[in-house]
Design a protein around this motif. Sequence first.
Motif, short mmCIF file in Angstrom:
data_model
loop_
_atom_site.label_atom_id
_atom_site.label_comp_id
_atom_site.label_asym_id
_atom_site.label_seq_id
_atom_site.Cartn_x
_atom_site.Cartn_y
_atom_site.Cartn_z
N UNK A 38 8.38 -7.35 3.25
CA UNK A 38 7.89 -6.08 3.45
C UNK A 38 8.63 -5.25 2.13
N UNK A 39 9.91 -5.48 2.07
CA UNK A 39 10.58 -5.11 0.81
C UNK A 39 10.04 -5.58 -0.49
N UNK A 40 9.65 -7.02 -0.71
CA UNK A 40 9.04 -7.29 -1.71
C UNK A 40 7.58 -6.74 -2.02
N UNK A 41 7.05 -6.55 -0.96
CA UNK A 41 5.77 -5.79 -0.90
C UNK A 41 5.83 -4.47 -1.58
N UNK A 42 6.74 -3.66 -1.17
CA UNK A 42 6.94 -2.34 -1.67
C UNK A 42 7.30 -2.33 -3.16
N UNK A 43 8.04 -3.40 -3.64
CA UNK A 43 8.38 -3.51 -4.90
C UNK A 43 7.10 -3.65 -5.71
N UNK A 44 6.14 -4.49 -5.41
CA UNK A 44 4.94 -4.57 -5.79
C UNK A 44 4.09 -3.48 -5.90
N UNK A 45 4.13 -2.81 -4.78
CA UNK A 45 3.08 -1.75 -4.61
C UNK A 45 3.80 -0.58 -5.40
N UNK A 46 4.97 -0.23 -5.56
CA UNK A 46 5.71 0.71 -6.55
C UNK A 46 5.17 0.36 -8.08
N UNK A 47 5.45 -0.88 -8.27
CA UNK A 47 5.26 -1.34 -9.74
C UNK A 47 3.81 -1.06 -10.13
N UNK A 72 -0.86 -4.99 1.44
CA UNK A 72 -1.06 -6.12 0.50
C UNK A 72 -2.55 -6.09 -0.02
N UNK A 73 -3.82 -5.97 0.61
CA UNK A 73 -5.10 -5.61 0.18
C UNK A 73 -5.24 -4.65 -0.50
N UNK A 74 -4.53 -3.51 -0.07
CA UNK A 74 -5.05 -2.04 -0.70
C UNK A 74 -4.23 -2.12 -2.15
N UNK A 75 -3.00 -2.85 -2.16
CA UNK A 75 -2.33 -2.55 -3.35
C UNK A 75 -2.88 -3.43 -4.27
N UNK A 76 -3.39 -4.72 -4.26
CA UNK A 76 -3.75 -5.65 -5.25
C UNK A 76 -5.12 -5.06 -5.49
N UNK A 77 -5.97 -4.46 -4.74
CA UNK A 77 -7.27 -4.10 -4.94
C UNK A 77 -7.36 -2.47 -5.76
N UNK A 78 -5.97 -1.76 -5.49
CA UNK A 78 -5.76 -0.45 -6.32
C UNK A 78 -6.35 0.57 -5.32
N UNK A 79 -6.11 0.62 -3.95
CA UNK A 79 -6.95 1.55 -3.20
C UNK A 79 -6.19 2.58 -2.85
N UNK A 80 -4.80 2.94 -3.50
CA UNK A 80 -3.95 3.72 -3.05
C UNK A 80 -4.48 5.27 -2.90
N UNK A 81 -5.32 5.63 -3.63
CA UNK A 81 -5.60 7.06 -3.77
C UNK A 81 -6.59 7.24 -2.51
N UNK A 82 -7.03 6.48 -1.98
CA UNK A 82 -7.94 6.94 -0.49
C UNK A 82 -7.23 6.19 0.57
N UNK A 83 -6.37 5.24 0.45
CA UNK A 83 -5.70 4.67 1.44
C UNK A 83 -4.05 4.81 1.37
N UNK A 84 -3.41 5.63 1.63
CA UNK A 84 -2.09 6.31 1.32
C UNK A 84 -1.18 4.93 1.23
N UNK A 85 -0.75 4.51 0.52
CA UNK A 85 0.41 3.48 0.38
C UNK A 85 1.81 3.98 1.03
N UNK A 86 1.99 5.23 0.77
CA UNK A 86 3.25 5.88 1.39
C UNK A 86 3.17 5.91 3.12
N UNK A 87 2.09 6.21 3.45
CA UNK A 87 1.77 6.35 4.89
C UNK A 87 1.75 4.91 5.42
N UNK A 88 1.06 4.04 4.79
CA UNK A 88 1.09 2.59 5.34
C UNK A 88 2.75 2.24 5.71
N UNK A 89 3.44 2.34 4.26
CA UNK A 89 4.78 1.71 4.49
C UNK A 89 5.65 2.50 5.50
N UNK A 90 5.33 3.86 5.53
CA UNK A 90 6.02 4.75 6.45
C UNK A 90 5.74 4.10 8.15
#
Length: 430
Positions: A229-238, A318-336
């Motif tokens: 998860x920590x690696x995934x958060x790094x990718x998400x943030x980048x 993972x899916x939403x990060x790579x596909x760029x869906x953060x606006x409609x599926x909040x990455x911050x909420x998923x991580x929390x």
Amino acid sequence: MLKRSNNLYQQAKNVSRYVPPSQRAIMQHKEFAKSKRQSDILGKIVRYGALTLVGGSILMYLWQPWNPYSNEVSKELRKGLWEERDGKEDYLNALKYYIKAMKVAKEDERMNQLSLEYTGIVLKVAEMYQNLKMTDKLTATYFNLSTFIFENLIHGNILDDNPEKELLIDRDLIVITRWAMLMQKEKPKNWLSDVNNELRDRMAFIENNEILNDLPWIANNPKSKKINTNDLIEVWAEMKEDKFGINHTKKTEWIEENIKSEEGKQYLECWNIMRSFQDRKWPLWIESYLKLRDFYAMLQMNSGNITSCIQILQSNLLWSTIAGFDNSISGTTQIHNIASAWFQFGQLTNDRTAYTNSRTIYEKLISKVSKNDPILPISYYSLGVLALQLNDKELAAQNFSKARTLAVDLDQLQIVDKIDDELIKKLNLK
């Protein structure tokens, strides 16, 4: 299981094969869905994935020159629109006209009940039930509509060459998720098993059919691979910082430089599989599917199935990060939510490693968002709860203080109330 009513619909096996509307209408649908225009009016037409606007597409049909409805159906629909709008907001009368329009459309041999037009009328009926707070009828309408579409999908009545198939899948996923949310809120008898069964059915269908056909690079992704998860958060943030400005080569270089753990190397293999297909077309239903999976994951967490919950939430991120869906599926909420799941796992198993995982993810999230991000108060609040669980009252007080300050600044007074009314008493602070 719930009994599938056919009051509004024909039996699935009796539905005729799909007859598409005019080619011009089809082209308009696809153009709208792909372009995702920002105009308020067009946005309401095309955002089939938005739960609150699922029935809005009916307006397009009434006001376009290629209106596919008959004169009789259009007349009733316009009456309904006039009653619910134009300053009247008479939802009861509007409901009467929409039900009449649905009945007339059902009797029209040219109208296919597996079309966006007909299901759009049903959704207007559901919208009126919602406005009138007729929850039982709303729940039943959602269930009947969703299972009607889904049964025709699994029986093969909606063919792959049907240009509306993706939109109908999207509609089914949206409506069954709304039904599940209502069931969770109302909690009728056996609601949890009914909801789990329906959502699992959709997930099985998507993963065993649509993903194999449309997203083979995901299907080929080894499910045994672990995601750090920590690696995934790094990718998400980048990607969140420069989602469109980093080319594929630079992304690979950045990941290889920043991901060092063994689990991260396994994750990198998953990334490489998906990265090579990054420019491929994602199906129109993908975001609605991820929302359904998120909701199902939280049900699993509340039911004590924490391992399953964490796996689903991680793969969704993972899916939403790579596909760029953060606006409609909040990455911050998923991580929390992933951090919360680890906390719940710690409570169930008294496993301090789970608490450590939870704290690490909360802290990682805090370090990756801006100082005004609305996720911060609840994250610090959660760290305070975690510290209390570990009997570290001093650290709990520090985190609650940060949460309170941020919550006041961001006008999230409900968090202040939680701290003042409950947790401060446990800390014996005045």
